[in-house]
Design a protein around this motif. Structure first.
Motif, PDB file in Angstrom:
ATOM      1  N   TRP A  52     -37.540  23.276  30.599  1.00 12.82           N
ATOM      2  CA  TRP A  52     -36.609  22.497  30.420  1.00 12.82           C
ATOM      3  C   TRP A  52     -35.863  22.724  29.078  1.00 12.82           C
ATOM      4  CZ3 TRP A  52     -36.673  17.904  27.068  1.00 12.82           C
ATOM      5  CH2 TRP A  52     -35.419  17.122  27.320  1.00 12.82           C
ATOM      6  N   ILE A  53     -36.602  22.717  28.117  1.00 12.25           N
ATOM      7  CA  ILE A  53     -36.110  22.881  26.772  1.00 12.25           C
ATOM      8  C   ILE A  53     -35.370  24.171  26.770  1.00 12.25           C
ATOM      9  CG2 ILE A  53     -36.833  23.272  24.382  1.00 12.25           C
ATOM     10  CD1 ILE A  53     -39.604  21.504  25.061  1.00 12.25           C
ATOM     11  N   PHE A  54     -36.012  25.164  27.231  1.00 11.88           N
ATOM     12  CA  PHE A  54     -34.881  26.681  27.168  1.00 11.88           C
ATOM     13  C   PHE A  54     -33.797  26.528  27.948  1.00 11.88           C
ATOM     14  CE2 PHE A  54     -34.171  30.510  29.298  1.00 11.88           C
ATOM     15  CZ  PHE A  54     -33.804  31.306  28.206  1.00 11.88           C
ATOM     16  N   GLY A  55     -33.866  25.493  29.059  1.00 12.45           N
ATOM     17  CA  GLY A  55     -32.641  25.130  29.993  1.00 12.45           C
ATOM     18  C   GLY A  55     -31.563  24.642  29.124  1.00 12.45           C
ATOM     19  N   LEU A  56     -32.138  23.642  28.311  1.00 11.86           N
ATOM     20  CA  LEU A  56     -31.070  22.939  27.203  1.00 11.86           C
ATOM     21  C   LEU A  56     -30.323  23.972  26.467  1.00 11.86           C
ATOM     22  CD1 LEU A  56     -33.026  19.612  26.517  1.00 11.86           C
ATOM     23  CD2 LEU A  56     -31.166  20.059  28.134  1.00 11.86           C
ATOM     24  N   PHE A  57     -31.049  24.982  25.917  1.00 12.28           N
ATOM     25  CA  PHE A  57     -30.764  25.875  25.063  1.00 12.28           C
ATOM     26  C   PHE A  57     -29.771  27.195  25.515  1.00 12.28           C
ATOM     27  CE2 PHE A  57     -31.429  30.638  23.747  1.00 12.28           C
ATOM     28  CZ  PHE A  57     -30.646  30.457  22.637  1.00 12.28           C
ATOM     29  N   ILE A  58     -30.025  27.277  26.957  1.00 18.49           N
ATOM     30  CA  ILE A  58     -29.479  28.365  27.598  1.00 18.49           C
ATOM     31  C   ILE A  58     -28.022  28.025  28.411  1.00 18.49           C
ATOM     32  CG2 ILE A  58     -30.322  28.470  29.865  1.00 18.49           C
ATOM     33  CD1 ILE A  58     -29.826  31.413  27.542  1.00 18.49           C
ATOM     34  N   ARG A 107     -33.020  13.176  21.274  1.00 19.49           N
ATOM     35  CA  ARG A 107     -32.487  12.071  21.735  1.00 19.49           C
ATOM     36  C   ARG A 107     -33.047  11.662  23.287  1.00 19.49           C
ATOM     37  NH1 ARG A 107     -27.513  14.120  22.274  1.00 19.49           N
ATOM     38  NH2 ARG A 107     -27.627  14.004  24.539  1.00 19.49           N
ATOM     39  N   GLN A 108     -33.322  12.741  24.081  1.00 11.75           N
ATOM     40  CA  GLN A 108     -33.589  12.281  25.455  1.00 11.75           C
ATOM     41  C   GLN A 108     -35.086  11.768  25.687  1.00 11.75           C
ATOM     42  OE1 GLN A 108     -32.044  15.073  28.192  1.00 11.75           O
ATOM     43  NE2 GLN A 108     -30.035  15.533  27.134  1.00 11.75           N
ATOM     44  N   THR A 109     -35.978  12.171  24.888  1.00 10.19           N
ATOM     45  CA  THR A 109     -37.298  11.777  25.201  1.00 10.19           C
ATOM     46  C   THR A 109     -38.042  11.116  23.944  1.00 10.19           C
ATOM     47  OG1 THR A 109     -38.189  13.750  23.974  1.00 10.19           O
ATOM     48  CG2 THR A 109     -37.642  14.205  26.152  1.00 10.19           C
ATOM     49  N   SER A 110     -39.224  10.687  24.047  1.00  9.02           N
ATOM     50  CA  SER A 110     -39.781  10.140  23.109  1.00  9.02           C
ATOM     51  C   SER A 110     -40.840  11.088  22.101  1.00  9.02           C
ATOM     52  CB  SER A 110     -40.716   8.755  23.599  1.00  9.02           C
ATOM     53  OG  SER A 110     -41.519   9.376  24.551  1.00  9.02           O
ATOM     54  N   GLU A 116     -47.224  12.773  23.862  1.00  7.17           N
ATOM     55  CA  GLU A 116     -47.951  13.147  25.089  1.00  7.17           C
ATOM     56  C   GLU A 116     -47.261  12.831  26.433  1.00  7.17           C
ATOM     57  OE1 GLU A 116     -48.488   8.895  23.861  1.00  7.17           O
ATOM     58  OE2 GLU A 116     -48.593  10.609  22.634  1.00  7.17           O
ATOM     59  N   ASN A 117     -46.160  11.925  26.177  1.00  8.06           N
ATOM     60  CA  ASN A 117     -45.143  11.871  27.394  1.00  8.06           C
ATOM     61  C   ASN A 117     -44.128  12.810  27.499  1.00  8.06           C
ATOM     62  OD1 ASN A 117     -46.695   9.251  27.416  1.00  8.06           O
ATOM     63  ND2 ASN A 117     -45.039   8.185  26.410  1.00  8.06           N
ATOM     64  N   LEU A 118     -44.173  13.999  26.823  1.00  2.00           N
ATOM     65  CA  LEU A 118     -43.213  14.811  26.844  1.00  2.00           C
ATOM     66  C   LEU A 118     -43.150  15.527  28.039  1.00  2.00           C
ATOM     67  CD1 LEU A 118     -40.615  16.048  25.729  1.00  2.00           C
ATOM     68  CD2 LEU A 118     -42.182  17.740  24.363  1.00  2.00           C
ATOM     69  N   PRO A 119     -44.301  16.193  28.742  1.00  2.00           N
ATOM     70  CA  PRO A 119     -44.204  16.664  30.046  1.00  2.00           C
ATOM     71  C   PRO A 119     -43.590  15.955  31.147  1.00  2.00           C
ATOM     72  CG  PRO A 119     -46.457  17.073  28.961  1.00  2.00           C
ATOM     73  CD  PRO A 119     -45.481  16.002  28.033  1.00  2.00           C
ATOM     74  N   LYS A 120     -43.952  14.727  31.094  1.00  2.00           N
ATOM     75  CA  LYS A 120     -43.370  13.869  32.281  1.00  2.00           C
ATOM     76  C   LYS A 120     -41.857  13.571  32.117  1.00  2.00           C
ATOM     77  CE  LYS A 120     -44.264   9.239  34.419  1.00  2.00           C
ATOM     78  NZ  LYS A 120     -42.961   8.519  33.966  1.00  2.00           N
ATOM     79  N   GLU A 121     -41.567  13.211  30.789  1.00  2.00           N
ATOM     80  CA  GLU A 121     -39.991  13.003  30.533  1.00  2.00           C
ATOM     81  C   GLU A 121     -39.234  14.374  30.672  1.00  2.00           C
ATOM     82  OE1 GLU A 121     -40.421  11.591  26.470  1.00  2.00           O
ATOM     83  OE2 GLU A 121     -40.820   9.439  26.916  1.00  2.00           O
ATOM     84  N   ALA A 122     -39.728  15.720  30.425  1.00  2.00           N
ATOM     85  CA  ALA A 122     -39.087  16.747  30.530  1.00  2.00           C
ATOM     86  C   ALA A 122     -38.862  16.991  32.042  1.00  2.00           C
ATOM     87  CB  ALA A 122     -39.834  17.965  30.147  1.00  2.00           C
ATOM     88  N   LEU A 123     -39.752  16.711  32.724  1.00  2.00           N
ATOM     89  CA  LEU A 123     -39.605  16.930  34.222  1.00  2.00           C
ATOM     90  C   LEU A 123     -38.590  15.882  34.810  1.00  2.00           C
ATOM     91  CD1 LEU A 123     -43.119  17.508  35.635  1.00  2.00           C
ATOM     92  CD2 LEU A 123     -41.333  19.256  35.476  1.00  2.00           C
TER      93      LEU A 123
END
Length: 155
Positions: A52-58, A107-110, A116-123
């Motif tokens: 998802w992070i790569f998707g934001l970049f690309i 900005r979009q995650t905590s 530790e919440n990043l995997p769920k928030e990224a999905l």
């Protein structure tokens, strides 16, 4: 019989006025390239939430490519591709895109307060950002990811 000859004459004259190569134009795909991109990012994010992070970049690079590069003719493709590479793939532009992607993650995650919440928030963000499909988008965290450190995001 005379009517048939007259019609054939007009049809032949009309055919001579048409271009031999046909009408130049872009074929509209049933599925847009933007939708294919969104589906690809969602599928890859479902397999690995870090995508998802790569998707934001690309995404901005893909959008600029999609709107700038001409694919109807080989020569025009090569010319427009070189212009696009020069304008959109230089280090300054890429650095700005990376900065923007990292800023959006924050900005979009905590991630800062609760990494530790990043995997769920990224999905969840991938579903929202890349088309809203939620089938097969479940959180899969390993014991390794539960002790997530901010510095480990880009390994």
């Amino acid at each position: 019989m005379h009517t048939i000859k007259v019609c054939n004459f007009f049809f032949s004259a009309y055919h001579l006025e048409l271009p031999a190569e046909g009408i130049q134009g872009q074929v509209t795909a049933a599925v847009s390239t933007q939708q294919m991109f969104n589906d690809y990012v969602q599928t890859r994010t479902a397999a690995n939430w870090k995508f998802w992070i790569f998707g934001l970049f690309i995404r901005p690079l893909f959008e600029s490519y999609d709107s700038s590069v001409i694919t109807t003719d080989k020569e025009k493709f090569c010319q427009s591709l070189l212009v696009w590479l020069k304008d959109h793939c230089n280090l300054l532009t890429l650095r700005k895109a990376i900065h923007s992607a990292i800023f959006n993650v924050g900005r979009q995650t905590s991630v800062i307060s609760s990494p530790e919440n990043l995997p769920k928030e990224a999905l969840e963000a991938a579903i929202k950002d890349f088309g809203g499909r939620s089938d097969n988008m479940t959180v899969q965290t390993s014991a390794n990811e539960k002790g997530l450190q901010i510095g480990s995001l880009f390994r």
